[in-house]
Design a protein around this motif. Structure first.
Motif, mmCIF file in Angstrom:
data_model
loop_
_atom_site.group_PDB
_atom_site.id
_atom_site.type_symbol
_atom_site.label_atom_id
_atom_site.label_comp_id
_atom_site.label_asym_id
_atom_site.label_seq_id
_atom_site.Cartn_x
_atom_site.Cartn_y
_atom_site.Cartn_z
ATOM 1 N N THR A 555 -2.736 10.642 -2.960
ATOM 2 C CA THR A 555 -2.671 11.779 -3.884
ATOM 3 C C THR A 555 -2.157 11.419 -5.274
ATOM 4 O O THR A 555 -1.562 12.248 -5.943
ATOM 5 N N ILE A 556 -2.378 10.179 -5.700
ATOM 6 C CA ILE A 556 -1.942 9.829 -7.066
ATOM 7 C C ILE A 556 -2.694 10.714 -8.055
ATOM 8 O O ILE A 556 -3.916 10.824 -7.988
ATOM 9 N N GLY A 557 -1.952 11.368 -8.940
ATOM 10 C CA GLY A 557 -2.587 12.204 -9.961
ATOM 11 C C GLY A 557 -2.778 13.652 -9.554
ATOM 12 O O GLY A 557 -3.074 14.498 -10.393
ATOM 13 N N VAL A 558 -2.592 13.949 -8.271
ATOM 14 C CA VAL A 558 -2.809 15.321 -7.806
ATOM 15 C C VAL A 558 -1.600 16.190 -8.184
ATOM 16 O O VAL A 558 -0.472 15.722 -8.164
ATOM 17 N N PHE A 559 -1.837 17.434 -8.507
ATOM 18 C CA PHE A 559 -0.761 18.332 -8.939
ATOM 19 C C PHE A 559 0.280 18.525 -7.822
ATOM 20 O O PHE A 559 -0.077 18.765 -6.667
ATOM 21 N N GLN A 560 1.551 18.397 -8.180
ATOM 22 C CA GLN A 560 2.683 18.697 -7.304
ATOM 23 C C GLN A 560 2.904 17.737 -6.142
ATOM 24 O O GLN A 560 4.026 17.512 -5.738
ATOM 25 N N ILE A 561 1.852 17.191 -5.509
ATOM 26 C CA ILE A 561 2.121 16.381 -4.315
ATOM 27 C C ILE A 561 1.904 14.895 -4.581
ATOM 28 O O ILE A 561 1.581 14.131 -3.683
ATOM 29 N N GLU A 562 2.109 14.482 -5.834
ATOM 30 C CA GLU A 562 1.895 13.073 -6.139
ATOM 31 C C GLU A 562 3.197 12.286 -6.170
ATOM 32 O O GLU A 562 3.175 11.068 -6.273
ATOM 33 N N SER A 563 4.343 12.995 -6.097
ATOM 34 C CA SER A 563 5.597 12.256 -6.214
ATOM 35 C C SER A 563 5.826 11.459 -4.937
ATOM 36 O O SER A 563 5.227 11.740 -3.906
ATOM 37 N N ARG A 564 6.724 10.505 -5.060
ATOM 38 C CA ARG A 564 7.030 9.668 -3.911
ATOM 39 C C ARG A 564 7.491 10.503 -2.728
ATOM 40 O O ARG A 564 7.037 10.340 -1.607
ATOM 41 N N ALA A 565 8.394 11.463 -2.995
ATOM 42 C CA ALA A 565 8.935 12.277 -1.903
ATOM 43 C C ALA A 565 7.839 13.141 -1.278
ATOM 44 O O ALA A 565 7.784 13.311 -0.053
ATOM 45 N N PHE A 740 3.342 12.010 -12.966
ATOM 46 C CA PHE A 740 4.276 10.951 -12.610
ATOM 47 C C PHE A 740 3.808 9.566 -13.040
ATOM 48 O O PHE A 740 4.601 8.675 -13.240
ATOM 49 N N TYR A 741 2.486 9.392 -13.106
ATOM 50 C CA TYR A 741 1.979 8.029 -13.180
ATOM 51 C C TYR A 741 1.425 7.683 -14.552
ATOM 52 O O TYR A 741 0.822 8.516 -15.225
ATOM 53 N N ALA A 742 1.612 6.409 -14.905
ATOM 54 C CA ALA A 742 1.071 5.910 -16.169
ATOM 55 C C ALA A 742 -0.417 5.621 -15.977
ATOM 56 O O ALA A 742 -0.903 5.549 -14.848
ATOM 57 N N ASN A 743 -1.097 5.425 -17.115
ATOM 58 C CA ASN A 743 -2.544 5.202 -17.064
ATOM 59 C C ASN A 743 -2.946 4.069 -16.123
ATOM 60 O O ASN A 743 -3.939 4.158 -15.418
ATOM 61 N N HIS A 744 -2.145 2.979 -16.123
ATOM 62 C CA HIS A 744 -2.598 1.845 -15.305
ATOM 63 C C HIS A 744 -2.613 2.205 -13.830
ATOM 64 O O HIS A 744 -3.507 1.804 -13.089
ATOM 65 N N SER A 745 -1.658 3.026 -13.395
ATOM 66 C CA SER A 745 -1.659 3.417 -11.980
ATOM 67 C C SER A 745 -2.858 4.308 -11.681
ATOM 68 O O SER A 745 -3.466 4.211 -10.618
ATOM 69 N N LEU A 746 -3.184 5.194 -12.622
ATOM 70 C CA LEU A 746 -4.334 6.087 -12.420
ATOM 71 C C LEU A 746 -5.631 5.278 -12.349
ATOM 72 O O LEU A 746 -6.488 5.514 -11.497
ATOM 73 N N VAL A 747 -5.761 4.291 -13.241
ATOM 74 C CA VAL A 747 -6.977 3.481 -13.263
ATOM 75 C C VAL A 747 -7.078 2.604 -12.010
ATOM 76 O O VAL A 747 -8.139 2.510 -11.374
ATOM 77 N N ASP A 748 -5.947 1.998 -11.628
ATOM 78 C CA ASP A 748 -5.973 1.174 -10.410
ATOM 79 C C ASP A 748 -6.334 2.014 -9.196
ATOM 80 O O ASP A 748 -7.071 1.579 -8.317
ATOM 81 N N ASP A 749 -5.799 3.219 -9.166
ATOM 82 C CA ASP A 749 -6.107 4.110 -8.051
ATOM 83 C C ASP A 749 -7.600 4.450 -8.058
ATOM 84 O O ASP A 749 -8.258 4.429 -7.021
ATOM 85 N N ALA A 750 -8.137 4.742 -9.240
ATOM 86 C CA ALA A 750 -9.567 5.065 -9.324
ATOM 87 C C ALA A 750 -10.397 3.878 -8.841
ATOM 88 O O ALA A 750 -11.372 4.044 -8.107
ATOM 89 N N LYS A 751 -9.942 2.671 -9.238
ATOM 90 C CA LYS A 751 -10.702 1.482 -8.823
ATOM 91 C C LYS A 751 -10.670 1.340 -7.297
ATOM 92 O O LYS A 751 -11.667 0.972 -6.690
ATOM 93 N N ARG A 752 -9.523 1.658 -6.718
ATOM 94 C CA ARG A 752 -9.435 1.588 -5.246
ATOM 95 C C ARG A 752 -10.383 2.595 -4.606
ATOM 96 O O ARG A 752 -10.725 2.474 -3.447
ATOM 97 N N HIS A 753 -10.761 3.637 -5.362
ATOM 98 C CA HIS A 753 -11.703 4.619 -4.825
ATOM 99 C C HIS A 753 -13.130 4.309 -5.260
ATOM 100 O O HIS A 753 -13.995 5.180 -5.262
#
Lengths: 1016, 336
Positions: A555-565, A740-753
């Motif tokens: 859920t990286i980037g998803v509203f509200q449920i993207e935090s670690r907790a 929560f996440y910086a651009n690089h995390s969003l892009v890496d996540d997209a690449k994983r998808h």
């Protein structure tokens, strides 16, 4: 019997040393029959004082303010301030007072006020009988214009006489007698109150020093000579004025003439748009039923029809139809402008709001509590908050000002108060004690400070420091707002605020509209534009693939449920439908966590613990949440049904929850709740947990309705991520900063998808990221140091003809040398067939060439760039790690590889384990892996435990650091990015984390140095 | 590559050049260069074209083509004057203060002229008397206020030498003397005032203060300055300062009818005791009380002051402690 007419509270900002509530309580305790509260340039503290004074029938609060008045020109000292205390005798007087204060602030910088004499004359008129006027003659540098004031106020002009034992009392008396004889003024006794008790002298002196920026030793005559300016009782005042008791009687008589209270304020919502012949209620009903027909396309069932009718009836009884229509109007306007918006908060409890399109949660799908939103017994204004796209909210705000004009619309203020920690530096300076500079407020250890500073900082906690703007609250009214409350300019250009904050407006019963900004709405709007969905309602509901993704905590980037907790909880809670998302959103909050409600709920959900109810009355309340209270509404209903609280009591409980930090009300009500629940047979343990939960709610809790509204956005963003990952990532990057996440995390996540991400391209990129046939083309916005304006100029230039080569790009793009330098190293010129260092070598000569605008560059260089030839001196190619690092420097991300992938090429002895494997590891297994730390958190709810997220090429892994481990590795964790972590894997269903035992830093720079560089 | 800083500025004399180097070094590193060897392989025209003439200059320094000039050394200035007291007319040197004064005057004239030319005055000086066949005598003068006039300085020096010689007479004639200025202060201006003798007056004032302090001890000569403090004993402090330059005339005060209602300060006694004393005799209270409370951040005080009359008819300023008004009455001052 005694009336005190001169009193400043701490809302005179660093002048008074007591809260308004303290003054009221003390006045009542010492037997005063009336207290006139008049703070400098405002009525900031009066709502709070009114709320407190309501408890005492015999006691009269007189509502006033101290106007800063410029002395009339003909008496010399032009522009010298005269503090004129004005008390409202009637409602008309109050309106005049508000208008005078508003005028004194108008056109002046924030926090300053001075009303020119001529303007005062035109507003106050002559023969005014609505206000009592008491000039603070002693503080003024200019002579008091007794004559002109007497013409305006006549018998209502009073001369306050203070006897504060400073050696000047006899002189004061002589002056008062002289003016009395000359103008026939009434002299009233006063003690010029600045605090409720004499014990506040130390605090009073410290406030003066904070205000003046001086240490106490140098404050001199800026301090009061003694502690006499406190609220004195009748006996003390009678002794002081034994020789002239008429002054005391005159004060009482003046107080008698003031009969205004804030209860009289009647406030009307704007209603000018009503169709002719229709009143607000009829129009609202028409709109609601029309809306219902559209929303419930399959037809309205009878219970829903009844609910709507019930709500409409209640709205009619309370007369709030205008308010609903106003909000509908704003939302409607925003939709016309294609601005995405959605109501949040308790409004989601209302079907009427749903039918009007204000909220999006379908009430038939979820069992909500309308009384939480609106009830006859509470008879208080409803609170509807609406979120708008953050980048377009300003349009909505300006539309409100435009439509209602500044006379009828203003923003709600927010009082910024001192906290004990934040005041400690200022107090230390005042007391001339050393100030220890910490990295943040959290680092301040109160024990480091002397007891005197500590005690003062505790006293000053909660004192107002200055007025700021509420994040989005608007007050709108039918008539001029300045007749009800003064309006003043805020620091932000073009903003005006009323002098009351949201708590005050609640007390007075004025309605506010919250126009809030939400970044996620901007991102969703962009994503829906790319994917062709018209609005949120068009997204398919309850999509199983989306829930499968959520259950994987993907859920990286998803509203509200993207935090670690939240991600951790997703693996345990495994949401499978919309209501699970509502719970998911609400459960990772201080309320349920402090109340130890999370584990029982999860256990019951998994079937490891029986679902039982301590009392049969709890079944309807807690049925949905398996017998565990998770929402604030549930606690309130328990209070009503099981502790015999009236809904009014329960509402007081809700308010006490909101305000418990500032007073002891919560303990008092909580005690009563505890006692009654026990009497009704609930266990001690349950009651304890409930009370802890209530305290948690006070910190940050979601009511169910609010959680439901957020869950809608959470679902929408999950759906888009699941089905359109490239468009989703692109929209998030285009809406940064958010989440929560910086651009690089969003892009890496997209690449994983499976998304193909294309690097910034001189001939293709626009300012925003965009889609290029299912591929994500990065935009100029991610380039460090590049402004939107510069990028737009470049794009215009490109539209004439594409850039042919690097020289062409450098000469036509007009970018700054630093940006060109960064683009070259970030490999943006690969499309021109240039390696980063070659590109940089060329960029450097082009820069110099352009700077000098001619072929004669310098003494030592006669070369034209073209003459130098295409071949550079030949530089070593960047190592893979260097190439990625340079891309990060230039763009904050890399399209080539994850930094860990290239680091593995550089550091051969890294542990081979990856995050993806950790997710399959078993509970209790020893685990060592390397990664990049992307998030560090120390939540207040976790008793000192620190969480961090380690990212590598295959995903994210949570790190859990207990206090002692954190202390050991603090420096590493805070200052190093690449770390090697060892510890014990912890697994709870699909949720995996690493309980950290050891941490070491990876040193790529050192490795790079030892790596041989071959330079030709 | 960091060695470039040393090439750019070996004597730390070109800070601007040094500051401009950081971007150059960063850019060279970005190009993958690691050391001066790498840099030398780049041709000078290429480097100059990109980084300007300074970079090319640096490269030529590295190659040893271009040597740098050493910066000029300017020693610290020392103001010193001396005088030989032996002369054909006075073969024995000076044996007493009178004869010494003539030489001293000459030395002071020269010193003060040099000071004046530099816009300075002396605030500390050292005098060394070299005696015939005996160990020299040295005296240090720390002046309470700076001095620029030779005449006034001579008075200071003479008075000190006079008392010095009375205690320890000269054991031998003074063969030579040396005067050194140890510390200076800004002067009053290089030209004398056209229309008044303000400068002379200020010099005279400074000299008077300096001479008095020399006679009575440094703490014994001071001006009293008012301090904003409610506590009477802390409401003033000792200062020592130069005479203020004369200001332009003050505008007339506004007429009484326009005066603000600022209340007159309560009356203060004409004489204040340095320490309050307990007073046991009967007193008649004359005025209302003045309560001062404060200083809680230090020792704290809380006193009720009032004026009272003794049986003998003396008007005193007395106080009692706020907490215990019945206990001791303290007298703190008297009205004339």
């Amino acid at each position: 019997m005694l009336a005190e007419l001169l009193c400043r509270s701490n809302f005179s900002f660093l002048r008074g040393a007591s809260h308004p509530e303290e003054l009221i309580l003390q006045a009542q305790k010492t037997g005063l029959s009336a207290l006139g509260l008049a703070d400098m340039d405002g009525v900031y503290g009066l709502a709070k004082a009114y709320d407190k004074a309501k408890d005492f029938e015999e006691f009269k609060l007189i509502y006033g303010a101290e106007l800063s008045l410029a002395s009339p020109r003909d008496l010399g000292s032009r522009g010298t301030r005269l503090g004129l205390v004005l008390h409202a005798k009637s409602k008309k007087g109050w309106s005049l007072l508000c208008r005078l204060i508003t005028a004194s602030h108008a056109g002046r910088p924030k926090g300053e006020a001075l009303l020119p004499w001529a303007e005062f004359l035109s507003l106050a008129g002559s023969g005014n009988t609505e206000l009592l006027a008491l000039p603070r003659w002693e503080e003024s540098q200019a002579p008091t214009p007794w004559g002109p004031l007497h013409e305006i106020f006549g018998q209502d002009l009073l001369l306050p006489l203070c006897r504060v034992l400073d050696g000047k009392d006899a002189e004061r008396t002589r002056y008062a007698k002289e003016q009395e004889a000359r103008y026939g003024l009434k002299v009233v006794a006063s003690n010029d109150v600045h605090a409720h008790l004499r014990e506040r002298q130390a605090l009073q002196d410290s406030l003066v020093c904070i205000r003046e920026g001086l240490p106490l030793k140098e404050a001199g005559y800026r301090l009061f000579p003694n502690a006499e300016r406190y609220l004195k009782g009748a006996a003390e005042m009678e002794a002081l004025f034994a020789d002239w008791p008429q002054c005391l009687e005159a004060g009482l008589a003046a107080a008698e003439s003031c009969n205004f209270t804030l209860k009289e304020l009647r406030y009307h919502y704007p209603s000018e748009w009503l169709p002719a012949g229709m009143d607000a209620q009829a129009y609202l009903e028409q709109m609601t039923w029309q809306g219902a027909a559209g929303k419930f396309s399959k037809g309205l069932d009878e219970p829903m029809r009844q609910t709507i009718a019930h709500e409409l009836k209640l709205i009619a009884e309370l007369g709030f139809a205008d308010y609903f229509l106003t909000i509908e109007d704003i939302v409607h306007w925003a939709r016309d402008q294609k601005i995405l918006c959605q109501g949040r908060g308790s409004a989601a409890n209302s079907v009427v709001c749903y039918c009007l399109g204000i909220t999006s949660v379908d009430p038939s799908k979820i069992d909500l509590l309308f009384e939480r939103f609106l009830s006859v017994e509470r008879a208080e204004p409803p609170d509807i908050d609406v979120d708008f796209e953050h980048e377009r909210r300003e349009e909505v705000i300006q539309q409100l000002y435009k439509k209602y004009t500044r006379d009828r619309a203003a923003m709600v203020s927010a009082v910024i108060t001192y906290r004990s920690r934040s005041s400690i530096a200022e107090l230390s300076k005042a007391l001339d004690r050393p100030v220890r500079v910490g990295r943040s407020l959290r680092d301040i250890d109160m024990a480091d400070y002397e007891p005197q500073v500590q005690a003062l900082s505790e006293q000053i906690a909660g004192f107002p420091r200055h007025i700021s703007i509420h994040s989005g609250g608007f007050v709108l009214s039918d008539g001029p707002l300045a007749d009800l409350v003064p309006i003043e300019p805020a620091r932000m250009e073009g903003r005006t605020v009323v002098q009351w904050d949201k708590v005050d407006l609640d007390i007075i019963g004025m309605m506010k509209v919250d126009v809030l900004a939400l970044g996620m709405l901007t991102a969703l709007k962009r994503c829906m534009d790319l994917t062709g969905y018209a609005d949120l309602a068009a997204l398919p509901r309850e999509d199983p693939k989306t829930y499968a993704m959520i259950q994987q905590a993907d859920t990286i980037g998803v509203f509200q449920i993207e935090s670690r907790a939240q991600m951790n909880m997703l693996g345990r809670l495994k949401p499978k439908d919309f209501y699970d998302l509502v719970i998911e959103v609400a459960i990772v909050r201080p309320g349920p966590i402090h109340g130890d409600m999370v584990h029982p709920y999860l256990k019951r959900r998994k079937g490891e613990e029986a679902v039982d109810f301590e009392h049969k009355k709890l079944i309807p309340i807690l049925g949905k949440t398996l017998g565990v209270p998770l929402f604030q509404e549930q606690v309130m209903r328990i209070a009503v049904d099981l502790a015999d609280f009236s809904p009014g009591d329960s509402d007081r409980l809700r308010r006490a929850i909101g305000a418990w930090r500032s007073d002891g009300r919560l303990s008092e009500i909580g005690g009563r709740l505890h006692e009654r629940l026990r009497a009704n047979g609930l266990s001690e343990a349950f009651c304890d947990r409930l009370f802890k939960e209530i305290k948690g709610f006070a910190e940050y809790g979601f009511p169910e309705s609010h959680a439901a509204s957020f869950a809608m956005l959470c679902y929408a963003s999950s759906y888009l991520k699941c089905h359109h990952p490239a468009e989703f990532a692109s929209s998030l990057i285009n809406s940064q900063p958010m989440g929560f996440y910086a651009n690089h995390s969003l892009v890496d996540d997209a690449k994983r998808h499976g998304v193909r991400v294309l690097p910034v391209h001189p001939n293709k990129s626009l300012w925003d990221c965009q889609m290029d046939y299912c591929r994500l083309q990065l935009g100029w916005r991610i380039c460090s140091g590049l402004s939107e304006e510069a990028a737009k100029r470049l794009i215009v230039e490109r539209s004439k003809r594409p850039f042919a080569d690097l020289d062409d790009f450098v000469s036509r793009s007009g970018l700054k040398p630093a940006v060109l330098h960064s683009l070259a190293l970030g490999n943006a010129f690969a499309c021109f067939g240039l390696e980063p260092r070659e590109a940089l070598w060329r960029v450097l000569i082009m820069e110099t060439f352009q700077q000098h605008q001619g072929p004669q560059l310098t003494l030592f260089s006669q070369l034209h760039p073209q003459e130098e030839g295409e071949e550079g001196p030949g530089f070593a190619a960047l190592l893979p790690y260097e190439a990625v690092a340079e891309e990060y420097k230039s763009f904050g991300l890399s399209t080539k590889a994850h930094p860990m992938q290239v680091l593995r090429l550089l550091l051969k002895d890294l542990p081979p384990a990856r995050t993806a494997e950790a997710r399959k590891g078993r509970h209790g297994q020893w685990w060592t892996q390397a990664g990049l730390v992307i998030v560090r958190q120390r939540p207040g709810t976790a008793a000192g435990v620190v969480f961090a997220t380690l990212e590598d090429e295959s995903g994210l892994l949570d790190l859990v650091l207990h206090v002692e481990v954190y202390e050991r590795f603090r420096e590493l964790l805070l200052h190093k990015s690449f770390l090697c972590a060892s510890g014990i894997l912890q697994r709870d269903q699909d949720s995996v984390s690493l309980l950290l035992k050891n941490l070491s830093a990876l040193n790529p720079k050192k490795a790079l140095k030892t790596h041989a560089h071959n330079w030709h | 590559l960091e060695a470039l800083y040393d090439y750019a500025s070996p004597f730390q004399s070109e800070p601007e050049l040094e500051a401009s180097l950081s971007p150059l070094i960063a850019a060279l590193k970005d190009l993958g260069l690691e050391n001066l060897g790498d840099l030398r392989r780049l041709k000078s025209p290429f480097l100059g074209a990109r980084f300007g003439s300074d970079a090319a200059l640096l490269l030529s320094r590295i190659e040893g083509d271009f040597a740098m000039a050493w910066p000029r050394f300017i020693p610290e200035e020392k103001l010193e004057e001396s005088c030989n007291l032996f002369s054909p007319e006075n073969p024995r040197g000076s044996e007493n203060l009178e004869s010494l004064s003539f030489s001293l005057k000459q030395v002071l004239d020269r010193t003060c002229a040099r000071l004046r030319a530099r816009g300075l005055r002396a605030s500390a000086l050292a005098l060394r008397l070299n005696l015939e066949h005996r160990a020299p005598r040295s005296l240090n003068f720390n002046l309470a206020l700076p001095q620029g006039s030779a005449m006034e300085l001579l008075k200071v020096l003479r008075e000190r030498l006079d008392s010095e010689f009375q205690m320890r007479p000269l054991a031998a004639p003074v063969a030579s003397l040396k005067l050194e200025i140890i510390e200076t202060a800004p002067g009053l201006g290089s030209q004398a005032h056209f229309f008044n003798n303000e400068e002379t007056e200020r010099e005279a004032w400074n000299s008077l203060i300096t001479r008095l302090s020399q006679k009575l001890g440094p703490d014994q000569v001071f001006l009293a300055e008012l301090v904003q403090c409610y506590l009477p004993e802390k409401a003033w402090r000792k200062i020592i300062k130069e005479a203020e330059p004369k200001e332009s005339p003050v505008l007339p005060a506004p007429s009484p009818s326009l005066r603000p209602e600022a209340l007159a300060q309560p009356e203060r006694p004409s004489r204040l005791l340095s320490k309050p004393l307990p007073f046991k005799k009967p007193l008649k209270r004359l005025s209302g009380l003045e309560r001062i409370e404060g200083g809680w951040w230090e020792d704290g005080y809380a006193r009720d002051y009032f004026q009272a009359e003794t049986e003998e008819g003396r008007r005193l300023w007395v106080y009692t402690q706020v907490a215990s008004p019945q206990a001791t009455t303290w007298v703190h001052g008297a009205f004339d």
